[in-house]
Scaffold this motif. Structure first.
Motif, PDB file in Angstrom:
ATOM      1  N   GLY A 235     -78.285 -31.311  -0.716  1.00 57.50           N
ATOM      2  CA  GLY A 235     -77.896 -31.619  -2.009  1.00 57.50           C
ATOM      3  C   GLY A 235     -77.710 -30.413  -2.898  1.00 57.50           C
ATOM      4  O   GLY A 235     -76.615 -30.156  -3.292  1.00 57.50           O
ATOM      5  N   MET A 236     -78.961 -29.774  -2.855  1.00 60.42           N
ATOM      6  CA  MET A 236     -78.877 -28.507  -3.743  1.00 60.42           C
ATOM      7  C   MET A 236     -77.784 -27.463  -3.229  1.00 60.42           C
ATOM      8  O   MET A 236     -77.327 -26.608  -3.823  1.00 60.42           O
ATOM      9  N   ALA A 237     -77.931 -27.180  -1.900  1.00 56.41           N
ATOM     10  CA  ALA A 237     -77.175 -26.139  -1.264  1.00 56.41           C
ATOM     11  C   ALA A 237     -75.556 -26.506  -1.534  1.00 56.41           C
ATOM     12  O   ALA A 237     -74.642 -25.548  -1.812  1.00 56.41           O
ATOM     13  N   GLY A 238     -75.126 -27.971  -1.533  1.00 54.40           N
ATOM     14  CA  GLY A 238     -73.645 -28.150  -2.224  1.00 54.40           C
ATOM     15  C   GLY A 238     -73.508 -27.375  -3.461  1.00 54.40           C
ATOM     16  O   GLY A 238     -72.329 -26.833  -3.666  1.00 54.40           O
ATOM     17  N   GLY A 239     -74.355 -27.762  -4.507  1.00 53.66           N
ATOM     18  CA  GLY A 239     -74.343 -27.161  -5.842  1.00 53.66           C
ATOM     19  C   GLY A 239     -74.099 -25.528  -5.797  1.00 53.66           C
ATOM     20  O   GLY A 239     -73.368 -24.854  -6.499  1.00 53.66           O
ATOM     21  N   ILE A 240     -75.151 -24.739  -4.919  1.00 53.96           N
ATOM     22  CA  ILE A 240     -75.396 -23.759  -4.691  1.00 53.96           C
ATOM     23  C   ILE A 240     -73.865 -22.882  -4.369  1.00 53.96           C
ATOM     24  O   ILE A 240     -73.214 -21.943  -4.777  1.00 53.96           O
ATOM     25  N   ILE A 241     -73.638 -23.338  -3.257  1.00 54.54           N
ATOM     26  CA  ILE A 241     -72.154 -22.994  -2.587  1.00 54.54           C
ATOM     27  C   ILE A 241     -71.040 -23.029  -3.535  1.00 54.54           C
ATOM     28  O   ILE A 241     -70.291 -22.298  -3.598  1.00 54.54           O
ATOM     29  N   THR A 242     -70.908 -24.147  -4.344  1.00 54.24           N
ATOM     30  CA  THR A 242     -69.901 -24.443  -5.291  1.00 54.24           C
ATOM     31  C   THR A 242     -69.886 -22.990  -6.385  1.00 54.24           C
ATOM     32  O   THR A 242     -69.021 -22.311  -6.680  1.00 54.24           O
ATOM     33  N   SER A 243     -71.064 -22.862  -6.845  1.00 54.70           N
ATOM     34  CA  SER A 243     -71.205 -21.703  -7.580  1.00 54.70           C
ATOM     35  C   SER A 243     -70.933 -20.308  -7.064  1.00 54.70           C
ATOM     36  O   SER A 243     -70.364 -19.390  -7.705  1.00 54.70           O
ATOM     37  N   LEU A 244     -71.427 -20.307  -5.910  1.00 58.73           N
ATOM     38  CA  LEU A 244     -70.835 -18.899  -5.055  1.00 58.73           C
ATOM     39  C   LEU A 244     -69.376 -18.883  -4.917  1.00 58.73           C
ATOM     40  O   LEU A 244     -68.998 -17.915  -5.113  1.00 58.73           O
ATOM     41  N   GLU A 245     -68.999 -19.781  -4.578  1.00 62.15           N
ATOM     42  CA  GLU A 245     -67.268 -19.761  -4.366  1.00 62.15           C
ATOM     43  C   GLU A 245     -66.808 -19.744  -5.668  1.00 62.15           C
ATOM     44  O   GLU A 245     -65.743 -18.818  -5.867  1.00 62.15           O
ATOM     45  N   ASN A 246     -67.155 -20.388  -6.832  1.00 67.61           N
ATOM     46  CA  ASN A 246     -66.767 -20.140  -8.261  1.00 67.61           C
ATOM     47  C   ASN A 246     -66.645 -18.673  -8.621  1.00 67.61           C
ATOM     48  O   ASN A 246     -65.987 -17.947  -9.519  1.00 67.61           O
ATOM     49  N   ALA A 247     -67.835 -17.605  -8.314  1.00 63.39           N
ATOM     50  CA  ALA A 247     -67.969 -16.507  -8.621  1.00 63.39           C
ATOM     51  C   ALA A 247     -67.368 -15.384  -7.576  1.00 63.39           C
ATOM     52  O   ALA A 247     -67.477 -14.389  -7.812  1.00 63.39           O
ATOM     53  N   GLY A 248     -66.691 -16.248  -6.576  1.00 63.42           N
ATOM     54  CA  GLY A 248     -65.939 -15.139  -5.543  1.00 63.42           C
ATOM     55  C   GLY A 248     -66.926 -14.487  -4.700  1.00 63.42           C
ATOM     56  O   GLY A 248     -66.644 -13.410  -3.940  1.00 63.42           O
ATOM     57  N   VAL A 249     -68.132 -15.164  -4.306  1.00 60.54           N
ATOM     58  CA  VAL A 249     -69.218 -14.455  -3.655  1.00 60.54           C
ATOM     59  C   VAL A 249     -68.861 -15.288  -2.170  1.00 60.54           C
ATOM     60  O   VAL A 249     -68.908 -16.271  -1.786  1.00 60.54           O
ATOM     61  N   LYS A 250     -68.740 -14.587  -1.245  1.00 60.40           N
ATOM     62  CA  LYS A 250     -68.291 -14.785   0.058  1.00 60.40           C
ATOM     63  C   LYS A 250     -69.405 -14.252   1.246  1.00 60.40           C
ATOM     64  O   LYS A 250     -69.922 -13.320   1.218  1.00 60.40           O
ATOM     65  N   ASN A 251     -69.225 -15.162   2.275  1.00 64.51           N
ATOM     66  CA  ASN A 251     -70.000 -14.729   3.596  1.00 64.51           C
ATOM     67  C   ASN A 251     -71.591 -14.367   3.368  1.00 64.51           C
ATOM     68  O   ASN A 251     -72.077 -13.580   3.848  1.00 64.51           O
ATOM     69  N   VAL A 252     -71.972 -15.249   2.438  1.00 63.77           N
ATOM     70  CA  VAL A 252     -73.517 -15.331   2.400  1.00 63.77           C
ATOM     71  C   VAL A 252     -74.060 -16.543   2.951  1.00 63.77           C
ATOM     72  O   VAL A 252     -73.588 -17.655   2.790  1.00 63.77           O
ATOM     73  N   PRO A 253     -75.057 -16.257   3.819  1.00 63.46           N
ATOM     74  CA  PRO A 253     -75.767 -17.358   4.677  1.00 63.46           C
ATOM     75  C   PRO A 253     -76.464 -18.314   3.626  1.00 63.46           C
ATOM     76  O   PRO A 253     -77.397 -17.822   2.654  1.00 63.46           O
ATOM     77  N   VAL A 254     -76.319 -19.322   3.372  1.00 67.26           N
ATOM     78  CA  VAL A 254     -77.110 -20.562   2.671  1.00 67.26           C
ATOM     79  C   VAL A 254     -77.480 -21.703   3.528  1.00 67.26           C
ATOM     80  O   VAL A 254     -76.697 -22.231   4.528  1.00 67.26           O
ATOM     81  N   GLY A 255     -78.786 -21.791   3.573  1.00 66.85           N
ATOM     82  CA  GLY A 255     -79.613 -22.851   4.406  1.00 66.85           C
ATOM     83  C   GLY A 255     -79.651 -24.357   3.480  1.00 66.85           C
ATOM     84  O   GLY A 255     -79.409 -24.268   2.436  1.00 66.85           O
ATOM     85  N   GLY A 256     -80.194 -25.071   4.298  1.00 64.56           N
ATOM     86  CA  GLY A 256     -80.545 -26.279   3.620  1.00 64.56           C
ATOM     87  C   GLY A 256     -81.499 -27.431   4.254  1.00 64.56           C
ATOM     88  O   GLY A 256     -82.273 -26.660   5.246  1.00 64.56           O
ATOM     89  N   GLN A 257     -81.583 -28.500   4.154  1.00 59.34           N
ATOM     90  CA  GLN A 257     -82.396 -29.712   4.805  1.00 59.34           C
ATOM     91  C   GLN A 257     -81.950 -30.992   4.623  1.00 59.34           C
ATOM     92  O   GLN A 257     -81.188 -31.242   3.533  1.00 59.34           O
ATOM     93  N   ASP A 258     -82.064 -31.671   5.437  1.00 61.52           N
ATOM     94  CA  ASP A 258     -81.874 -33.105   5.420  1.00 61.52           C
ATOM     95  C   ASP A 258     -80.882 -33.749   6.500  1.00 61.52           C
ATOM     96  O   ASP A 258     -80.615 -34.847   6.688  1.00 61.52           O
ATOM     97  N   ALA A 259     -80.101 -32.679   6.740  1.00 60.59           N
ATOM     98  CA  ALA A 259     -79.166 -33.206   7.780  1.00 60.59           C
ATOM     99  C   ALA A 259     -78.170 -34.181   7.089  1.00 60.59           C
ATOM    100  O   ALA A 259     -77.897 -35.079   7.690  1.00 60.59           O
ATOM    101  N   GLU A 260     -77.790 -34.063   5.631  1.00 56.92           N
ATOM    102  CA  GLU A 260     -76.882 -35.116   5.112  1.00 56.92           C
ATOM    103  C   GLU A 260     -75.504 -34.897   5.723  1.00 56.92           C
ATOM    104  O   GLU A 260     -75.106 -33.684   6.334  1.00 56.92           O
ATOM    105  N   VAL A 261     -74.825 -35.739   5.779  1.00 58.37           N
ATOM    106  CA  VAL A 261     -73.307 -35.639   6.196  1.00 58.37           C
ATOM    107  C   VAL A 261     -72.450 -34.627   5.551  1.00 58.37           C
ATOM    108  O   VAL A 261     -71.903 -33.923   6.163  1.00 58.37           O
ATOM    109  N   ALA A 262     -72.596 -34.610   4.517  1.00 56.96           N
ATOM    110  CA  ALA A 262     -72.007 -33.419   3.644  1.00 56.96           C
ATOM    111  C   ALA A 262     -72.422 -32.021   3.838  1.00 56.96           C
ATOM    112  O   ALA A 262     -71.559 -31.058   4.169  1.00 56.96           O
TER     113      ALA A 262
END
Length: 354
Positions: A235-262
């Motif tokens: 869930g938090m990874a989703g918010g993090i990735i949105t912030s990275l994309e909005n800032a133009g940050v690309k190709n940065v590995p982001v992990g998560g947990q829970d195997a949510e469908v999103a």
């Protein structure tokens, strides 16, 4: 753990549950509204920002109890991250004659006092997913191992860049004892093997908060100087990735947990690197087994003990683009159609998801 072994573990757990609970249906058909009833089992989950609780844990727990104990009544509530609300829900279950409560607490330290009071009234408590001091039983995954796997997966994604990489860590809610274990395990894997932990904060299990913390990290570290991001859950990874994309940050590995469908969909799309799969097909049936065995005064059948509490801890599994098919799809958690929306169909085909 490979897919065949994991399915064998799940099947064994299901058989064990069925055998342990077979006698449940013999409990004599009293009025389910009778406050003295011995067939009520409560399930209290902590929040609904993480989709797994409503989508996976709740239905799997209910299914497991009902399949083995047709006259057991399940009383469910979600605390929506409010510890005061959860205390009211807990007290109401006791007032309504519930004899066993499976509790995933908003705040484990505060819940310890509830458990003590419940015991004085003859009510048993199964700590579900998060440990609660003084509980009668505990079922979870190896949460320190979860963090270690997250850290190791980030290292693998960084490869030769790891030794000089700046890593941002967005941890879970500090009131959650599991969050501390995830954090500890991740540090065990990362410390001394990456350039440095350049920014670390709690995202409070909230995608919005996590996104805000990621924006702060970008400002603090510099958008071109972030090597990878540890997110304690999807869930938090989703918010993090949105912030990275909005800032133009690309190709940065982001992990998560829970195997949510999103989270799985972001892995397919390429914006999230991995998640950690903690199968509810293991967790929920084991919790159901514990709950009904406590209700009937039977042996728990726990695999061990954690801080003196009889417990079963299941092994977590890293899921990345290479094993989606052999984990969450093969186990029946999701169908390919759940993951492979029209915009992801081509990538799903490339990854062998069907």
């Amino acid at each position: 753990m490979n897919a065949v072994t994991r399915r064998a573990v799940i099947a064994t757990a299901a058989v064990s549950m069925a055998l342990s609970l077979a006698a449940c249906g013999q409990a004599g058909g009293g009025d389910s509204e009778d406050k003295g009833s011995s067939t009520k089992i409560g399930l209290l989950l902590p929040e609904n920002k993480t989709s797994r609780y409503e989508a996976l844990d709740k239905p799997q727990f209910e299914k497991a109890v009902k399949a083995a104990c047709s006259d057991c009544e399940i009383v469910y509530n979600n605390a929506v991250s409010d510890v005061v609300k959860q205390k009211q829900q807990f007290d109401q279950l006791i007032a309504d004659g519930v004899k066993v409560i499976a509790l995933d607490p908003v705040d484990s330290a505060k819940a310890a006092g509830w458990v003590k009071d419940a015991k004085a009234k003859g009510v048993k408590v199964v700590a579900y997913d998060r440990a609660v001091p003084g509980a009668d039983a505990y079922v979870s995954h190896d949460n320190n191992k979860v963090g270690e796997l997250q850290g190791q997966a980030l290292l693998a994604a960084l490869g030769s860049k790891a030794a000089t990489a700046n890593v941002v860590m967005i941890n879970g809610d500090e009131k959650d004892p599991n969050a501390a274990l995830f954090k500890k395990g991740a540090h065990t894997a990362l410390d001394g093997k990456v350039g440095k932990i350049a920014y670390e904060a709690s995202g409070e299990w909230d995608p919005k908060v996590a996104g805000e913390k990621m924006s702060a990290a970008i400002s603090s570290v510099g958008k071109d100087k972030i090597g990878a991001v540890y997110s304690a859950n999807d869930g938090m990874a989703g918010g993090i990735i949105t912030s990275l994309e909005n800032a133009g940050v690309k190709n940065v590995p982001v992990g998560g947990q829970d195997a949510e469908v999103a989270g799985i969909q972001r892995i397919v799309a390429g914006s999230q690197t991995f998640t950690i799969y903690k199968s509810p097909l293991q967790l929920a049936p084991e919790a159901a087994k514990f709950a009904v065995n406590l209700l009937k005064g039977k042996e728990l059948g726990a695999q061990g003990a954690t801080d003196g509490v009889p417990s079963t801890l299941f092994p977590p599994v890293v899921v990345d683009k290479t094993n989606i098919q052999t984990t969450v799809i093969a186990d029946g958690i999701y169908k390919a159609a759940d993951v492979c929306t029209a915009d992801l169909a081509a990538k799903c085909t490339e990854l062998g998801i069907k």
